[in-house]
Design an enzyme around this catalytic site. Structure first.
Site, PDB file in Angstrom:
ATOM      1  CE  LYS A 227      11.228 -13.371  43.782  1.00  0.00           C
ATOM      2  NZ  LYS A 227      11.624 -13.522  45.188  1.00  0.00           N
ATOM      3  NE  ARG A 261      18.017 -12.143  44.725  1.00  0.00           N
ATOM      4  CZ  ARG A 261      17.385 -12.707  43.698  1.00  0.00           C
ATOM      5  NH1 ARG A 261      16.153 -12.364  43.386  1.00  0.00           N
ATOM      6  NH2 ARG A 261      17.989 -13.633  42.977  1.00  0.00           N
TER       7      ARG A 261
HETATM    8  C1  7PJ Z   1      15.155 -14.347  46.112  1.00  0.00           C
HETATM    9  C2  7PJ Z   1      16.454 -14.787  46.302  1.00  0.00           C
HETATM   10  C3  7PJ Z   1      14.549 -13.517  47.114  1.00  0.00           C
HETATM   11  C4  7PJ Z   1      16.622 -13.698  48.320  1.00  0.00           C
HETATM   12  C5  7PJ Z   1      15.686 -15.561  44.425  1.00  0.00           C
HETATM   13  C6  7PJ Z   1      13.802 -14.818  41.588  1.00  0.00           C
HETATM   14  C7  7PJ Z   1      13.980 -16.120  42.250  1.00  0.00           C
HETATM   15  N1  7PJ Z   1      17.197 -14.471  47.385  1.00  0.00           N
HETATM   16  N2  7PJ Z   1      16.783 -15.562  45.223  1.00  0.00           N
HETATM   17  N3  7PJ Z   1      15.342 -13.227  48.193  1.00  0.00           N
HETATM   18  N4  7PJ Z   1      14.695 -14.814  44.923  1.00  0.00           N
HETATM   19  N5  7PJ Z   1      17.319 -13.358  49.409  1.00  0.00           N
HETATM   20  O1  7PJ Z   1      14.652 -13.928  41.596  1.00  0.00           O
HETATM   21  O2  7PJ Z   1      12.682 -14.674  40.984  1.00  0.00           O
HETATM   22  O3  7PJ Z   1      13.398 -13.084  47.049  1.00  0.00           O
HETATM   23  S1  7PJ Z   1      15.632 -16.433  42.929  1.00  0.00           S
END
Ligand code: 7PJ
Length: 285
Positions: A227, A261
């Site tokens: 990010k 994640r």
């Molecule tokens: C997240 C997500 C996060 C959760 C995305 C990216 C953007 N779901 N979906 N937490 N980010 N729970 O992966 O850069 O931080 S999409």
């Protein structure tokens, strides 16, 4: 042990699990739109990537068909379904892994659950009309993520009285909304939503104070992989942010995150394991 039920599968959330990001959006996955023409090539590629992530240590795979990057164009429900549902069905049949569906769409929540999804991951925290009801009916756990505003405008000068207090207030409100819709608190996972309507300083303050979010007594999910907060601190392009991301993974593990994640599962699984070993003062199998 902190056993948590994800549909037919159980994970012990007393330690940190790695969630691998399996994007099936044309902009993020391929070298340009392979997905749109002929599903099978794309499905094969995705399955190979899924298998690799599981081998590398992911116990959860997060499957999403909507790009929520800052300024991303909205995707139609039909398109999101066509992207995501065949992937869920196939992975549920072939692999022993928890499938997380990254969506805000009630219809997709319902259909993904039928095909074997084990977790609903919603960056809008079930804020869309009908989402609470749809999620409630599935009996699946839900990850409630905090976002300020919407993807189109969220990075447009986000402001908080205090980001930690405001995120906590949001969680309190969404937990109540879930309970009012028949989603027991025990089914919930919380995520402060790094990069979703936050300046770099907001993100750093959240990262340094994850522990405070344990006040809810619920498992925490942390997503910082690649990010812009990493880019802002390190002045690195998106493909050069792994080391920075791993630093935040270590901090997340030390502050008791249940799930991280990430895109880079292998390196993350090593960082998690090493951190856990130090915390336990013992070699972990
Ligand atoms: C997240 C997500 C996060 C959760 C995305 C990216 C953007 N779901 N979906 N937490 N980010 N729970 O992966 O850069 O931080 S999409």
């Amino acid at each position: 042990m902190r056993e948590f039920q994800f549909g037919t599968r159980t994970l012990d959330l007393s330690y940190t699990h790695v969630m691998g990001i399996l994007n099936v959006t044309p902009d993020s996955f391929s070298d340009g739109g392979v997905l749109h023409n002929g599903g099978s090539v794309q499905l094969d590629k995705i399955l190979i990537q899924a298998e690799k992530m599981i081998g590398d240590g992911a116990t959860i795979l997060d499957i999403g068909g909507e790009s929520t990057r800052p300024g991303a164009v909205p995707v139609s429900l039909q398109e999101e379904k066509e992207r995501v549902l065949p992937v869920i069905e196939k992975i549920a049949q072939e692999f022993d892994v928890v499938i997380s569906i990254d969506t805000s769409a009630p219809e997709l929540i319902t259909e993904a659950a039928k095909l074997g999804a084990g977790l609903i991951n919603d960056v809008r925290a079930l804020g869309r009309e009908g989402a609470l009801e749809a999620a409630s009916r599935t009996d699946l756990p839900v990850c409630l993520m905090h976002m300020l505003g919407s993807p189109a405008t969220m990075q447009d000068r986000p402001e908080y009285a205090d980001v930690l207090d405001d995120v906590s207030d949001f969680f309190a409100e969404r937990v109540l909304a879930c309970e009012a819709s028949g989603i027991a608190k025990e089914r919930l996972i919380l995520d402060p939503g790094f990069g979703f309507g936050k300046t770099v300083e907001h993100n750093l303050r959240l990262m340094n104070n994850i522990s405070q979010l344990h006040a809810f007594g619920l498992p925490l999910l942390i997503g910082t992989s690649r990010k812009s907060m990493l880019g802002a601190v390190l002045n690195r392009e998106v493909d050069q942010r792994l080391a920075g991301g791993l630093a935040t993974v270590v901090m997340s593990v030390m502050q008791g995150a249940a799930i991280v994640r990430v895109h880079d599962v292998k390196e993350t699984a090593d960082a998690v394991k090493m951190t856990r070993a130090v915390m336990a003062e013992a070699v972990i199998k």
